[in-house]
Design a protein around this motif. Structure first.
Motif, PDB file in Angstrom:
ATOM      1  N   ASN A 146       0.762  -1.592   0.497  1.00  0.00           N
ATOM      2  CA  ASN A 146      -0.007   0.147   0.207  1.00  0.00           C
ATOM      3  C   ASN A 146       0.198   1.092  -0.072  1.00  0.00           C
ATOM      4  N   GLN A 147       0.138   1.920  -0.710  1.00  0.00           N
ATOM      5  CA  GLN A 147       1.291   3.618  -1.236  1.00  0.00           C
ATOM      6  C   GLN A 147       0.848   4.338   0.768  1.00  0.00           C
ATOM      7  N   VAL A 148       2.077   4.827   1.084  1.00  0.00           N
ATOM      8  CA  VAL A 148       1.690   5.002   2.325  1.00  0.00           C
ATOM      9  C   VAL A 148       2.937   6.568   2.540  1.00  0.00           C
ATOM     10  N   SER A 149       2.098   7.914   3.120  1.00  0.00           N
ATOM     11  CA  SER A 149       3.958   8.381   3.415  1.00  0.00           C
ATOM     12  C   SER A 149       4.903   8.154   3.643  1.00  0.00           C
ATOM     13  N   ALA A 150       6.063   8.258   3.529  1.00  0.00           N
ATOM     14  CA  ALA A 150       6.726   7.815   4.632  1.00  0.00           C
ATOM     15  C   ALA A 150       6.553   8.588   5.608  1.00  0.00           C
ATOM     16  N   SER A 151       6.379  10.516   5.623  1.00  0.00           N
ATOM     17  CA  SER A 151       6.437  11.560   6.322  1.00  0.00           C
ATOM     18  C   SER A 151       5.498  11.407   7.202  1.00  0.00           C
ATOM     19  N   GLN A 152       4.027  10.258   6.598  1.00  0.00           N
ATOM     20  CA  GLN A 152       2.901  10.005   7.584  1.00  0.00           C
ATOM     21  C   GLN A 152       3.669   9.038   8.826  1.00  0.00           C
ATOM     22  N   ILE A 153       4.394   8.057   8.245  1.00  0.00           N
ATOM     23  CA  ILE A 153       4.815   7.499   9.429  1.00  0.00           C
ATOM     24  C   ILE A 153       5.794   8.137  10.041  1.00  0.00           C
ATOM     25  N   ASN A 154       6.506   9.363   9.719  1.00  0.00           N
ATOM     26  CA  ASN A 154       7.718   9.745  10.784  1.00  0.00           C
ATOM     27  C   ASN A 154       6.661  10.516  11.690  1.00  0.00           C
ATOM     28  N   ASP A 155       5.602  11.047  11.311  1.00  0.00           N
ATOM     29  CA  ASP A 155       5.430  11.742  11.893  1.00  0.00           C
ATOM     30  C   ASP A 155       4.754  10.945  13.833  1.00  0.00           C
ATOM     31  N   PHE A 156       4.263   9.946  13.002  1.00  0.00           N
ATOM     32  CA  PHE A 156       3.649   8.678  14.096  1.00  0.00           C
ATOM     33  C   PHE A 156       5.234   8.449  15.378  1.00  0.00           C
ATOM     34  N   VAL A 157       5.941   8.215  14.555  1.00  0.00           N
ATOM     35  CA  VAL A 157       8.183   7.816  14.636  1.00  0.00           C
ATOM     36  C   VAL A 157       8.216   9.588  15.774  1.00  0.00           C
ATOM     37  N   TRP A 158       7.823  10.615  15.357  1.00  0.00           N
ATOM     38  CA  TRP A 158       8.297  11.866  16.246  1.00  0.00           C
ATOM     39  C   TRP A 158       7.545  11.775  17.401  1.00  0.00           C
ATOM     40  N   LYS A 159       5.498  11.442  17.151  1.00  0.00           N
ATOM     41  CA  LYS A 159       5.305  11.948  18.495  1.00  0.00           C
ATOM     42  C   LYS A 159       5.062  11.115  19.213  1.00  0.00           C
ATOM     43  N   GLY A 160       5.435   9.828  19.142  1.00  0.00           N
ATOM     44  CA  GLY A 160       5.504   8.590  19.829  1.00  0.00           C
ATOM     45  C   GLY A 160       6.854   8.753  21.121  1.00  0.00           C
ATOM     46  N   MET A 161       7.866   8.681  20.368  1.00  0.00           N
ATOM     47  CA  MET A 161       8.890   9.168  21.364  1.00  0.00           C
ATOM     48  C   MET A 161       8.925  10.350  22.200  1.00  0.00           C
ATOM     49  N   ASN A 162       8.204  11.376  21.276  1.00  0.00           N
ATOM     50  CA  ASN A 162       7.813  12.899  21.786  1.00  0.00           C
ATOM     51  C   ASN A 162       6.799  12.571  23.452  1.00  0.00           C
ATOM     52  N   THR A 163       6.303  11.530  23.426  1.00  0.00           N
ATOM     53  CA  THR A 163       5.800  11.579  24.443  1.00  0.00           C
ATOM     54  C   THR A 163       5.720  10.814  25.256  1.00  0.00           C
ATOM     55  N   PHE A 164       6.099   8.892  24.987  1.00  0.00           N
ATOM     56  CA  PHE A 164       6.727   7.825  25.981  1.00  0.00           C
ATOM     57  C   PHE A 164       8.503   8.085  26.246  1.00  0.00           C
ATOM     58  N   TYR A 165       9.091   8.480  24.767  1.00  0.00           N
ATOM     59  CA  TYR A 165      10.585   7.631  25.269  1.00  0.00           C
ATOM     60  C   TYR A 165      11.412   8.444  26.765  1.00  0.00           C
ATOM     61  N   LEU A 166      11.956   7.218  27.312  1.00  0.00           N
ATOM     62  CA  LEU A 166      12.575   7.497  28.735  1.00  0.00           C
ATOM     63  C   LEU A 166      13.495   8.490  28.055  1.00  0.00           C
ATOM     64  N   TYR A 167      14.520   8.276  27.679  1.00  0.00           N
ATOM     65  CA  TYR A 167      15.480   9.563  27.661  1.00  0.00           C
ATOM     66  C   TYR A 167      14.838  10.360  26.801  1.00  0.00           C
ATOM     67  N   LYS A 168      14.245  11.322  26.853  1.00  0.00           N
ATOM     68  CA  LYS A 168      13.456  12.255  25.905  1.00  0.00           C
ATOM     69  C   LYS A 168      13.820  13.083  26.289  1.00  0.00           C
ATOM     70  N   ASP A 169      14.175  14.011  27.794  1.00  0.00           N
ATOM     71  CA  ASP A 169      14.602  15.072  27.922  1.00  0.00           C
ATOM     72  C   ASP A 169      16.414  15.561  27.462  1.00  0.00           C
ATOM     73  N   GLU A 170      16.876  14.087  27.126  1.00  0.00           N
ATOM     74  CA  GLU A 170      18.428  13.981  26.976  1.00  0.00           C
ATOM     75  C   GLU A 170      18.518  14.484  24.718  1.00  0.00           C
ATOM     76  N   VAL A 171      17.609  14.519  24.923  1.00  0.00           N
ATOM     77  CA  VAL A 171      17.157  14.711  23.005  1.00  0.00           C
ATOM     78  C   VAL A 171      16.954  15.681  22.774  1.00  0.00           C
ATOM     79  N   PRO A 172      17.063  16.590  22.291  1.00  0.00           N
ATOM     80  CA  PRO A 172      17.278  17.912  22.099  1.00  0.00           C
ATOM     81  C   PRO A 172      15.799  17.886  21.107  1.00  0.00           C
ATOM     82  N   ASP A 173      15.697  16.964  19.604  1.00  0.00           N
ATOM     83  CA  ASP A 173      14.629  17.093  18.598  1.00  0.00           C
ATOM     84  C   ASP A 173      13.495  16.780  18.601  1.00  0.00           C
ATOM     85  N   LEU A 174      13.926  16.041  20.452  1.00  0.00           N
ATOM     86  CA  LEU A 174      12.229  15.545  21.034  1.00  0.00           C
ATOM     87  C   LEU A 174      12.220  16.685  21.853  1.00  0.00           C
TER      88      LEU A 174
END
Length: 499
Positions: free
Chosen positions: A27-55
């Motif tokens: 199925n054709q799906v936007s790569a950046s659509q999945i990237n949006d999911f990746v960033w949101k999930g990491m920004n919300t849950f990632y244990l070391y979020k505070d150590e990663v400036p891009d989050l």
């Protein structure tokens, strides 16, 4: 700024992004659509979020800047890897998959296997040659049918010498032939002149889908009149079926009046936190309701838990599994056999029981994984329900670290036995698992019966030079995971997302 974070989360990414990605279902799906999911999930849950400036919540000044950032990564994997904090030292365990069906099967105990569980070793850091040795055999598999045995050594696959670079690729094939060798110590106790001699024998093996029962061996031994339960447990597979079978095994121990337990976790890479709680509660039984472990999340989630429901940060000993009474032994001492392959939930058992009972660890130090993860799907609350049907990507990022009731955590180098109980497995003499003369089990029995029959020679450095550099579980990127399978309240997730 939290308002910008909320705008990003609600942003309709499909209207901005044009690059396309073809998933496993074509199925054709936007790569950046999945990237949006990746960033949101990491920004919300990632244990070391505070150590990663891009989050950081204020990382982007506008939706356009956010869109440009996501579009700079052609693959979701690249974005995910860029957000991992110190991947070679602190976080070696977060990962992303493009097929969560296979992931879910793994968590249910379903793997693809030929039944030969092996370790990989070498004689010298400067020599790239590697050799395999069989640790154990899964029943009713190709390896069983071909009479592969614990202790068998192989130097090659399909005639190609194993090396530090190729052993994963060679053993990942569905079908291959192992070229057997023999261990040669040249009649000396030192390993400086040891080698593996090639033989003309070979065995062909084939992989198939297989459901591995984590209980490999459970039996009751007699040590000078003391009933000793022995359980070789090779994975904290958190399914209802296997949790029930674990409870049944303890029912057998209880019926046999076992007063000691040897828990063999030497090859157990971990798994479900809930199963670890159940197992610890079966070993004991006298601590129901007491703190088994606590959780430390990233700063935002931690604050939300503490404000809304701090009890959710606490895992407690229990006395039942889905309403079924646990068969608890009420022990005040447990023997746990470990190697460097003992990880995550195996370590959680040791660390969380130590404040309550005498944990006698025998073997070598463990892996050093004290963090847990959760499967995140591309849905509004990151759960399986409502997952985006256009792709099968899922993430398993670290989301919290575990502490015992005394606050002990961060055991980066693993958990160590006391000096007199450090005992390396000898590739030359692995012994029979579950047999009273197998070296690690024999050490436990010698303590139980007081015989001192199997003292440890402290000057024996035989295995110190032999490097165990890998094992068959390493072929599964999520084998060393410790994961939670409890629900996180939606209102708490929304608070972290939008407050």
């Amino acid at each position: 700024m939290r308002y910008l974070k909320a705008l990003i989360v609600l942003f309709i990414v499909s209207s901005l992004f044009t690059s396309c990605f073809e998933d496993n279902d074509d199925n054709q799906v936007s790569a950046s659509q999945i990237n949006d999911f990746v960033w949101k999930g990491m920004n919300t849950f990632y244990l070391y979020k505070d150590e990663v400036p891009d989050l950081a919540n204020d990382r982007f000044s506008s939706d356009g800047e956010y869109a440009s950032y996501l579009n700079s990564f052609s693959k979701p994997e690249d974005l995910f890897e860029s957000l991992i904090y110190e991947p070679k030292t602190v976080d070696e365990f977060s990962w992303i998959v493009n097929d969560y069906i296979a992931l879910e099967q793994f968590f249910s105990g379903i793997i693809t296997s030929n039944g030969m569980e092996f370790g990989i070793f070498g004689f010298s850091p400067t020599d790239t040659n590697r050799y395999g040795y069989v640790r154990y055999i899964l029943p009713n598999t190709s390896a069983t049918n071909q009479d592969v045995k614990r202790g068998d050594i192989f130097y090659g696959i399909n005639g190609t010498q194993l090396t530090s670079e190729n052993w994963r690729t060679l053993t990942s094939a569905d079908n291959y032939t192992i070229n057997l060798g023999s261990y040669n110590d040249n009649g000396t106790p030192e390993t400086t002149d040891d080698s593996v001699d090639n033989t003309s024998k070979s065995i062909s093996l084939s992989k198939a889908q297989y459901t591995e029962n984590p209980i490999l061996i459970n039996k009751v031994l007699d040590a000078a009149g003391t009933k000793v339960a022995y359980l070789m447990y090779n994975g904290f597979t958190g399914t209802d079926q296997f949790n029930a079978e674990l409870n049944d095994a303890f029912g057998t121990f209880k019926s046999a009046n076992a007063t000691e337990l040897v828990l063999d976790l030497r090859y157990n890479p971990g798994g479900s936190v809930n199963t670890a709680i159940l197992l610890a509660s079966m070993i004991t039984g006298q601590f129901t309701g007491d703190v088994f472990s606590t959780e430390e999340w990233n700063s935002e989630f931690q604050q939300a838990f503490e404000d809304e429901n701090p009890e959710l940060l606490i895992n407690r000993f229990v006395n039942n599994n889905n309403g079924v009474t646990l068969n608890s032994l009420n022990l005040t001492r447990v023997f746990i056999l470990t190697t460097r392959s003992s990880a995550s939930a195996s370590e959680l058992i040791i660390n969380s029981l130590e404040p309550y009972i005498n944990v006698v660890q025998i073997g070598t130090n463990t892996r050093g994984k004290y963090q847990a993860s959760r499967t995140l799907y591309d849905s509004p609350n990151f759960s399986r329900s409502g997952a985006n049907p256009s792709h099968t990507y899922a993430m398993q990022p670290l989301i919290f670290k575990s502490l015992n009731v005394n606050g002990k955590t961060d055991y980066f180098d693993g958990l160590f036995p006391q000096q007199n109980n450090i005992l390396f497995e000898s590739i030359k003499n692995l012994g029979v698992l579950g047999d009273e003369n197998e070296p690690l089990l024999a050490r436990a029995i010698s303590i139980i019966d007081g015989s001192g029959k199997f003292p440890i020679n402290k000057s024996d450095k035989t295995e110190n030079r032999i490097e165990i550099s890998g094992n068959s579980k390493d072929l599964l990127p999520f084998a060393n995971d410790m994961y939670i399978d409890k629900d996180i309240p939606n209102d708490l997730i929304k608070r972290v997302l939008f407050e």
